[in-house]
Scaffold this active site. Structure first.
Site, PDB file in Angstrom:
ATOM      1  N   CYS A   1     -22.261  82.795  20.382  1.00 16.86           N
ATOM      2  CA  CYS A   1     -21.958  82.621  21.811  1.00 16.86           C
ATOM      3  C   CYS A   1     -20.685  83.340  22.198  1.00 16.86           C
ATOM      4  O   CYS A   1     -20.528  83.750  23.340  1.00 16.86           O
ATOM      5  CB  CYS A   1     -21.909  81.141  22.164  1.00 16.86           C
ATOM      6  SG  CYS A   1     -20.918  80.194  21.026  1.00 16.86           S
TER       7      CYS A   1
ATOM      8  N   GLU B   1     -26.626  87.210  28.797  1.00 17.83           N
ATOM      9  CA  GLU B   1     -26.423  86.971  27.371  1.00 17.83           C
ATOM     10  C   GLU B   1     -27.685  87.388  26.615  1.00 17.83           C
ATOM     11  O   GLU B   1     -28.771  86.876  26.882  1.00 17.83           O
ATOM     12  CB  GLU B   1     -26.127  85.499  27.104  1.00 17.83           C
ATOM     13  CG  GLU B   1     -25.842  85.264  25.642  1.00 17.83           C
ATOM     14  CD  GLU B   1     -25.445  83.842  25.313  1.00 17.83           C
ATOM     15  OE1 GLU B   1     -26.169  82.906  25.720  1.00 17.83           O
ATOM     16  OE2 GLU B   1     -24.431  83.660  24.621  1.00 17.83           O
TER      17      GLU B   1
ATOM     18  N   LYS C   1     -30.354  66.306  16.976  1.00 18.51           N
ATOM     19  CA  LYS C   1     -31.555  67.137  17.029  1.00 18.51           C
ATOM     20  C   LYS C   1     -31.190  68.588  16.694  1.00 18.51           C
ATOM     21  O   LYS C   1     -30.596  69.292  17.503  1.00 18.51           O
ATOM     22  CB  LYS C   1     -32.223  67.107  18.413  1.00 18.51           C
ATOM     23  CG  LYS C   1     -33.641  67.683  18.285  1.00 18.51           C
ATOM     24  CD  LYS C   1     -34.222  68.208  19.579  1.00 18.51           C
ATOM     25  CE  LYS C   1     -33.940  69.646  19.839  1.00 18.51           C
ATOM     26  NZ  LYS C   1     -34.538  70.613  18.896  1.00 18.51           N
TER      27      LYS C   1
ATOM     28  N   GLU D   1     -21.535  73.280  25.651  1.00 18.82           N
ATOM     29  CA  GLU D   1     -20.968  74.547  25.165  1.00 18.82           C
ATOM     30  C   GLU D   1     -22.091  75.564  25.292  1.00 18.82           C
ATOM     31  O   GLU D   1     -23.076  75.504  24.556  1.00 18.82           O
ATOM     32  CB  GLU D   1     -20.477  74.375  23.725  1.00 18.82           C
ATOM     33  CG  GLU D   1     -19.503  75.440  23.304  1.00 18.82           C
ATOM     34  CD  GLU D   1     -20.166  76.584  22.590  1.00 18.82           C
ATOM     35  OE1 GLU D   1     -20.497  77.592  23.273  1.00 18.82           O
ATOM     36  OE2 GLU D   1     -20.380  76.495  21.379  1.00 18.82           O
TER      37      GLU D   1
HETATM   38  P1  ADP Z   1     -31.187  79.290  22.271  1.00 17.27           P
HETATM   39  O1  ADP Z   1     -31.310  80.066  23.540  1.00 17.27           O
HETATM   40  O2  ADP Z   1     -29.961  79.573  21.483  1.00 17.27           O
HETATM   41  O3  ADP Z   1     -32.452  79.121  21.491  1.00 17.27           O
HETATM   42  P2  ADP Z   1     -31.572  76.836  23.534  1.00 17.27           P
HETATM   43  O4  ADP Z   1     -30.605  76.447  24.574  1.00 17.27           O
HETATM   44  O5  ADP Z   1     -32.933  77.269  23.911  1.00 17.27           O
HETATM   45  O6  ADP Z   1     -30.805  77.884  22.724  1.00 17.27           O
HETATM   46  O7  ADP Z   1     -31.723  75.701  22.446  1.00 17.27           O
HETATM   47  C1  ADP Z   1     -30.651  74.975  21.914  1.00 17.27           C
HETATM   48  C2  ADP Z   1     -31.124  73.582  21.571  1.00 17.27           C
HETATM   49  O8  ADP Z   1     -31.601  72.966  22.759  1.00 17.27           O
HETATM   50  C3  ADP Z   1     -32.291  73.541  20.586  1.00 17.27           C
HETATM   51  O9  ADP Z   1     -32.106  72.439  19.725  1.00 17.27           O
HETATM   52  C4  ADP Z   1     -33.490  73.348  21.494  1.00 17.27           C
HETATM   53  O10 ADP Z   1     -34.587  72.720  20.860  1.00 17.27           O
HETATM   54  C5  ADP Z   1     -32.905  72.441  22.558  1.00 17.27           C
HETATM   55  N1  ADP Z   1     -33.617  72.459  23.840  1.00 17.27           N
HETATM   56  C6  ADP Z   1     -34.378  73.451  24.375  1.00 17.27           C
HETATM   57  N2  ADP Z   1     -34.897  73.089  25.569  1.00 17.27           N
HETATM   58  C7  ADP Z   1     -34.440  71.830  25.816  1.00 17.27           C
HETATM   59  C8  ADP Z   1     -34.598  70.897  26.900  1.00 17.27           C
HETATM   60  N3  ADP Z   1     -35.326  71.189  27.978  1.00 17.27           N
HETATM   61  N4  ADP Z   1     -33.955  69.704  26.806  1.00 17.27           N
HETATM   62  C9  ADP Z   1     -33.186  69.404  25.735  1.00 17.27           C
HETATM   63  N5  ADP Z   1     -33.021  70.224  24.691  1.00 17.27           N
HETATM   64  C10 ADP Z   1     -33.624  71.428  24.716  1.00 17.27           C
END
Ligand code: ADP
Length: 501
Positions: A305, A404, A195, A271
């Protein structure tokens, strides 16, 4: 096309990809619409315009993907394939990534905003290198024979794949993050559901086409574009998925862990975020340290990161480093990724607003803005452009020092002695990376030993390689990607006891 600056000709392959209609999900080797027909638009952060419509996967699509991946995992064309043959397949994927470097780079720059020369010289070649590195490992995944305390026993271990693995990745290095996870997962014989982040789905989709062209059997890699919720959340909660490997924020990492615990206790590797200390001692090579500290934080518009976002400078050289950092920051050209700029926009309007919120909180908390801090306007007004922003501060409890930000913002402060430095360097929830600049080699090693971080760079910052383990201490996550460690991440050990008596 109007999506690049007027003087830029996109490659025919890029145009064809963008103009060939809405992008679909890769399920069981076929490109399919989402079960409920939902789509979203991927946005070019350099001008705020839509690039292309992309399928938004629902939990029904996650079910379909799990079925396809499980079927492929049990299918002889994959599970009887030798490690050597899997290695050949990975090598072929690397060849194709290199062959399509131009269009992959253009898609990455359109979707993420980063400069074309970074996409084409870093992201895409590094992605190919990951597939080549793990092509080598695929035929070398071994167990061991174990002498036990009982007589007449042959005890040996084998490393077996986990099964169906969910790979959830962020938007800062879209193709490269896919490669970080896909290459070892496939080398070990798993089947996967990938994904990509909703902000940057395009190169993962193009990679799906490349995987098919390389001959990856149907169902071995399924690609679900969509939002964190429902798509990512449905992957982490699905009882048919054996492991989830995630890169992203610590906040989402926590959700993933609890979803995994609440479903089938699936394996998890995380990570996560960082707030990495970067330390300049007074005896450092000053020009290298200043340039290094600048790029340690502003590279990729601060959306890394590992970014060295807390800069600690030994008091005697504090003014010199702060002035040098501000001067170097002001020389950085910001602009559309196709314009020859050093840095592109941040990835989205939401991210821009988040960063501006942090900048406002730093100001109101008493930190001084030495340079930057305001959104760029003029011809950049339609995109999400921010200049490098340097805060000078005396208060480690500020949000801009603790949290962050994931944008081009650094918090600089002076330190006076070793114990103070070590205590302050370690005083965050994170522990992803650290840097130290000094000519005193024993001090460099002492710092490397004292800092609680998964990676430490000495007199340089930010190098990452497929062969070198990478991952976090503390709330920056667990599990090590890259190197041999990633083989352990994507396999499980079976111990076999044979009675020889
Ligand atoms: P960033 O803060 O860098 O946007 P996120 O942690 O929000 O990073 O997102 C990283 C990935 O995790 C993306 O592919 C996002 O769609 C996915 N993601 C966000 N929320 C969830 C969730 N509740 N469960 C699983 N995946 C998620």
């Amino acid at each position: 096309m109007s999506i690049a600056p007027p003087n830029v000709e996109l490659k025919p392959g890029t145009i064809q990809f963008l103009e060939s209609g809405p992008k679909k999900l890769l399920l069981g080797g076929e490109w399919l619409d989402s079960a409920d027909g939902a789509v979203f638009e991927s946005i070019n952060p350099a001008n705020g315009k839509g690039l292309v419509q992309v399928a938004a996967a629902s939990s029904a699509d996650v079910d379909r993907a799990v079925q396809a991946a499980r079927g492929a995992f049990e299918n002889a064309s994959w599970n009887r394939m030798s490690g050597a043959d899997r290695g050949n397949l990975l090598w072929k994927i690397a060849d194709l990534i290199e062959r399509y470097t131009d269009e992959l780079s253009e898609l990455e720059t359109l979707d993420n905003g980063k400069p074309l020369r970074v996409s084409s010289r870093v992201d895409v070649p590094q992605a190919a290198k990951h597939f080549r590195y793990y092509a080598g490992w695929a035929s070398k995944i071994e167990g061991s024979t174990i002498p036990v305390s009982f007589p007449n026993q042959l005890v040996y271990t084998v490393r077996e794949p986990m099964g169906v693995v969910g790979l959830i990745i962020p938007w800062n290095f879209p193709l490269l993050m896919a490669a970080w996870k896909l290459a070892p997962a496939l080398a070990c014989g798993n089947t996967v559901i990938l994904k990509p982040a909703e902000q940057t789905p395009l190169t993962a989709i193009r990679l799906g086409e490349i995987l098919i062209e390389a001959g990856v059997p149907a169902g071995v890699v399924n690609i679900l574009t969509g939002y964190g919720v429902p798509t990512g959340a449905a992957i982490t909660a699905h009882p048919g998925i054996d492991k989830v490997a995630f890169t992203g924020s610590t906040e989402v990492g926590r959700k993933i862990m609890s979803a995994a615990a609440g479903s089938n206790l699936k394996r998890v590797s995380l990570e996560l975020g960082g707030k990495s200390p970067n330390v300049v001692f007074a005896d450092a090579d000053m020009s290298r340290a200043i340039r290094g500290a600048t790029w340690a934080v502003f590279s990729n518009t601060g959306q890394e990161c590992v970014a060295g976002t807390r800069l600690f400078v030994e008091r005697p050289v504090y003014d010199q480093v702060l002035e040098g950092l501000a001067a170097d920051s002001q020389k950085i050209r910001i602009g559309n990724g196709f314009s020859g700029a050093h840095l592109g926009p941040v990835v989205s309007e939401e991210q821009l607003e988040r960063i501006l919120g942090y900048i406002a909180s730093g100001k109101s908390g008493g930190a001084e803005v030495v340079t930057g801090g305001e959104r760029l306007g003029g011809e950049l007004a339609d995109g999400y452009f921010l200049p490098p922003t340097v805060f000078a501060h005396h208060d480690d409890s500020l949000q801009v020092v603790q949290e962050e930000i994931f944008g081009p913002v650094v918090a600089v402060s002076a330190f006076d002695d070793w114990d103070e430095l070590v205590a302050r360097a370690n005083a965050t929830q994170y522990g992803l990376a650290a840097g130290v600049w000094t000519r005193d080699i024993s001090r460099a090693h002492r710092f490397a030993a004292a800092v609680k971080a998964g990676t430490v760079w000495v007199n340089q910052y930010g190098l990452i390689d497929a062969a070198a383990p990478f991952g976090g201490y503390k709330e920056s996550g667990f599990g090590r990607e890259m190197g041999k460690d990633a083989i352990e991440l994507y396999t499980q050990v079976k111990t076999v006891w044979v009675n020889l008596g």
